[in-house]
Scaffold this motif. Structure first.
Motif, mmCIF file in Angstrom:
data_model
loop_
_atom_site.group_PDB
_atom_site.id
_atom_site.type_symbol
_atom_site.label_atom_id
_atom_site.label_comp_id
_atom_site.label_asym_id
_atom_site.label_seq_id
_atom_site.Cartn_x
_atom_site.Cartn_y
_atom_site.Cartn_z
ATOM 1 N N GLY A 46 -11.772 -31.905 -25.608
ATOM 2 C CA GLY A 46 -12.106 -31.351 -24.302
ATOM 3 C C GLY A 46 -12.822 -32.311 -23.373
ATOM 4 N N ALA A 47 -13.794 -33.074 -23.894
ATOM 5 C CA ALA A 47 -14.565 -33.991 -23.043
ATOM 6 C C ALA A 47 -13.651 -35.042 -22.421
ATOM 7 C CB ALA A 47 -15.690 -34.643 -23.837
ATOM 8 N N HIS A 48 -12.831 -35.672 -23.248
ATOM 9 C CA HIS A 48 -11.922 -36.696 -22.745
ATOM 10 C C HIS A 48 -10.908 -36.081 -21.786
ATOM 11 C CE1 HIS A 48 -8.918 -40.167 -23.746
ATOM 12 N NE2 HIS A 48 -9.337 -40.209 -22.508
ATOM 13 N N ALA A 49 -10.357 -34.930 -22.150
ATOM 14 C CA ALA A 49 -9.367 -34.271 -21.304
ATOM 15 C C ALA A 49 -9.963 -33.944 -19.930
ATOM 16 C CB ALA A 49 -8.852 -33.004 -21.984
ATOM 17 N N LEU A 50 -11.217 -33.486 -19.909
ATOM 18 C CA LEU A 50 -11.866 -33.154 -18.644
ATOM 19 C C LEU A 50 -12.013 -34.389 -17.770
ATOM 20 C CD1 LEU A 50 -13.357 -31.063 -16.862
ATOM 21 C CD2 LEU A 50 -15.466 -31.821 -17.997
ATOM 22 N N ALA A 51 -12.582 -35.456 -18.330
ATOM 23 C CA ALA A 51 -12.792 -36.675 -17.543
ATOM 24 C C ALA A 51 -11.461 -37.228 -17.030
ATOM 25 C CB ALA A 51 -13.535 -37.709 -18.379
ATOM 26 N N ASP A 52 -10.456 -37.227 -17.865
ATOM 27 C CA ASP A 52 -9.143 -37.749 -17.483
ATOM 28 C C ASP A 52 -8.492 -36.874 -16.406
ATOM 29 O OD1 ASP A 52 -6.934 -39.622 -17.845
ATOM 30 O OD2 ASP A 52 -5.890 -37.943 -18.793
ATOM 31 N N ALA A 53 -8.561 -35.559 -16.590
ATOM 32 C CA ALA A 53 -7.909 -34.647 -15.655
ATOM 33 C C ALA A 53 -8.568 -34.649 -14.276
ATOM 34 C CB ALA A 53 -7.903 -33.226 -16.214
ATOM 35 N N LEU A 54 -9.894 -34.748 -14.243
ATOM 36 C CA LEU A 54 -10.593 -34.696 -12.960
ATOM 37 C C LEU A 54 -10.464 -35.989 -12.176
ATOM 38 C CD1 LEU A 54 -13.895 -32.789 -13.789
ATOM 39 C CD2 LEU A 54 -11.722 -31.875 -12.958
ATOM 40 N N ALA A 55 -10.196 -37.094 -12.873
ATOM 41 C CA ALA A 55 -10.175 -38.415 -12.236
ATOM 42 C C ALA A 55 -8.888 -38.636 -11.455
ATOM 43 C CB ALA A 55 -10.366 -39.504 -13.292
ATOM 44 N N VAL A 60 -18.785 -40.620 -15.727
ATOM 45 C CA VAL A 60 -19.431 -40.086 -14.526
ATOM 46 C C VAL A 60 -18.367 -39.971 -13.437
ATOM 47 C CG1 VAL A 60 -21.255 -40.407 -12.813
ATOM 48 C CG2 VAL A 60 -21.598 -41.228 -15.164
ATOM 49 N N LEU A 61 -18.217 -38.746 -12.936
ATOM 50 C CA LEU A 61 -17.250 -38.475 -11.881
ATOM 51 C C LEU A 61 -17.963 -37.891 -10.674
ATOM 52 C CD1 LEU A 61 -15.715 -37.235 -14.791
ATOM 53 C CD2 LEU A 61 -13.895 -37.865 -13.228
ATOM 54 N N THR A 62 -17.494 -38.253 -9.496
ATOM 55 C CA THR A 62 -18.024 -37.667 -8.261
ATOM 56 C C THR A 62 -16.908 -36.878 -7.579
ATOM 57 O OG1 THR A 62 -17.489 -39.631 -6.953
ATOM 58 C CG2 THR A 62 -19.713 -39.515 -7.902
ATOM 59 N N PHE A 63 -17.307 -35.890 -6.803
ATOM 60 C CA PHE A 63 -16.369 -35.146 -5.981
ATOM 61 C C PHE A 63 -17.140 -34.544 -4.824
ATOM 62 C CE2 PHE A 63 -18.078 -31.794 -8.549
ATOM 63 C CZ PHE A 63 -17.980 -30.632 -7.797
ATOM 64 N N THR A 64 -16.431 -34.128 -3.803
ATOM 65 C CA THR A 64 -17.079 -33.470 -2.677
ATOM 66 C C THR A 64 -16.623 -32.020 -2.634
ATOM 67 O OG1 THR A 64 -15.351 -34.221 -1.182
ATOM 68 C CG2 THR A 64 -17.356 -35.551 -1.280
ATOM 69 N N GLY A 65 -17.513 -31.183 -2.145
ATOM 70 C CA GLY A 65 -17.181 -29.779 -2.003
ATOM 71 C C GLY A 65 -17.961 -28.894 -2.950
ATOM 72 N N SER A 66 -17.484 -27.696 -3.066
ATOM 73 C CA SER A 66 -18.105 -26.669 -3.892
ATOM 74 C C SER A 66 -17.694 -26.840 -5.358
ATOM 75 C CB SER A 66 -17.625 -25.302 -3.387
ATOM 76 O OG SER A 66 -17.869 -24.307 -4.326
ATOM 77 N N TRP A 67 -18.519 -26.319 -6.255
ATOM 78 C CA TRP A 67 -18.148 -26.329 -7.682
ATOM 79 C C TRP A 67 -16.886 -25.508 -7.908
ATOM 80 C CZ3 TRP A 67 -19.869 -29.780 -10.931
ATOM 81 C CH2 TRP A 67 -21.076 -30.417 -10.649
ATOM 82 N N GLY A 106 -11.757 -35.439 -8.606
ATOM 83 C CA GLY A 106 -12.885 -36.361 -8.687
ATOM 84 C C GLY A 106 -12.496 -37.823 -8.679
ATOM 85 N N ARG A 107 -13.538 -38.638 -8.681
ATOM 86 C CA ARG A 107 -13.396 -40.092 -8.775
ATOM 87 C C ARG A 107 -14.242 -40.545 -9.951
ATOM 88 N NH1 ARG A 107 -11.733 -43.871 -5.445
ATOM 89 N NH2 ARG A 107 -12.415 -46.003 -5.818
ATOM 90 N N LEU A 108 -13.633 -41.243 -10.895
ATOM 91 C CA LEU A 108 -14.358 -41.805 -12.038
ATOM 92 C C LEU A 108 -15.108 -43.038 -11.540
ATOM 93 C CD1 LEU A 108 -14.866 -41.701 -15.134
ATOM 94 C CD2 LEU A 108 -12.880 -43.212 -15.386
ATOM 95 N N VAL A 109 -16.447 -42.966 -11.561
ATOM 96 C CA VAL A 109 -17.253 -44.063 -11.015
ATOM 97 C C VAL A 109 -17.996 -44.847 -12.095
ATOM 98 C CG1 VAL A 109 -17.497 -42.976 -8.752
ATOM 99 C CG2 VAL A 109 -19.217 -42.540 -10.524
ATOM 100 N N ALA A 110 -18.028 -44.325 -13.321
ATOM 101 C CA ALA A 110 -18.664 -45.056 -14.428
ATOM 102 C C ALA A 110 -18.131 -44.526 -15.744
ATOM 103 C CB ALA A 110 -20.186 -44.900 -14.380
#
Length: 172
Positions: free
Chosen positions: A115-124, A147-154, A162-166
């Motif tokens: 799940g952790a890897h899938a989340l980071a990969d999917a959001l990026a 570490v991912l960033t995004f703008t807007g509401s949760w 998102g954008r993978l920044v680290a």
């Protein structure tokens, strides 16, 4: 009209756990995990990441990981131990993030693979440099942090938002 706020999702895979005869949910950290978890906390602190909220799986190994990371942070965020993170699918994790209050800027999520890897990969939807390739090559090892960033509401967290920044892992 104000600009949409930038938010951070910090995805942490629990530290190395022991393989034993106990139920999977009850597996404790191995010696290596007890060494790596505080290092991950120091990395977060050094990166200037101060989460407002921690969502932590109720499994013993994730709770122990978080307990060892927290003293390394400049401030302790509100921590919620969440049953739904244990064995959660990608969709279930995103649904949980969609429930976060918009008063929260940064969330750290301490969970499990896949799940952790899938989340980071999917959001990026985007990534700085070769971070996405590095993260995917690594297989998101224990104690890894994305570490991912995004703008807007949760409520707007979804695939590609998102954008993978680290990306960091203790032995990579």
């Amino acid at each position: 009209m104000s600009a949409e706020p930038t938010r951070r999702i910090v995805v942490v895979r629990h530290a190395k756990a022991e393989w034993s005869d106990v139920d999977d949910h009850e597996r404790p950290l191995a010696d290596q995990g007890r060494k790596d978890a505080p290092v991950a906390g120091r990395w977060l602190a050094g990166a200037g990441i101060e989460p407002d909220l921690a969502l932590v799986s109720t499994a013993v190994r994730t709770r122990e990981t978080w307990k060892l990371m927290v003293p390394e942070l400049p401030q302790r965020p509100r921590s919620v131990f969440e049953d739904r993170l244990y064995e959660a699918s990608l969709g279930e994790i995103i649904a949980l993030l969609n429930e976060v209050s918009d008063e929260v800027a940064d969330v750290v999520l301490v969970g499990h693979n896949p799940g952790a890897h899938a989340l980071a990969d999917a959001l990026a939807g985007e990534a700085d440099g070769d971070l996405l390739a590095r993260m995917n090559r690594s297989g998101f090892p224990t104690s890894a942090v994305a570490v991912l960033t995004f703008t807007g509401s949760w409520k707007s967290v979804e695939h590609g938002a998102g954008r993978l920044v680290a990306f960091w892992a203790p032995h990579a």
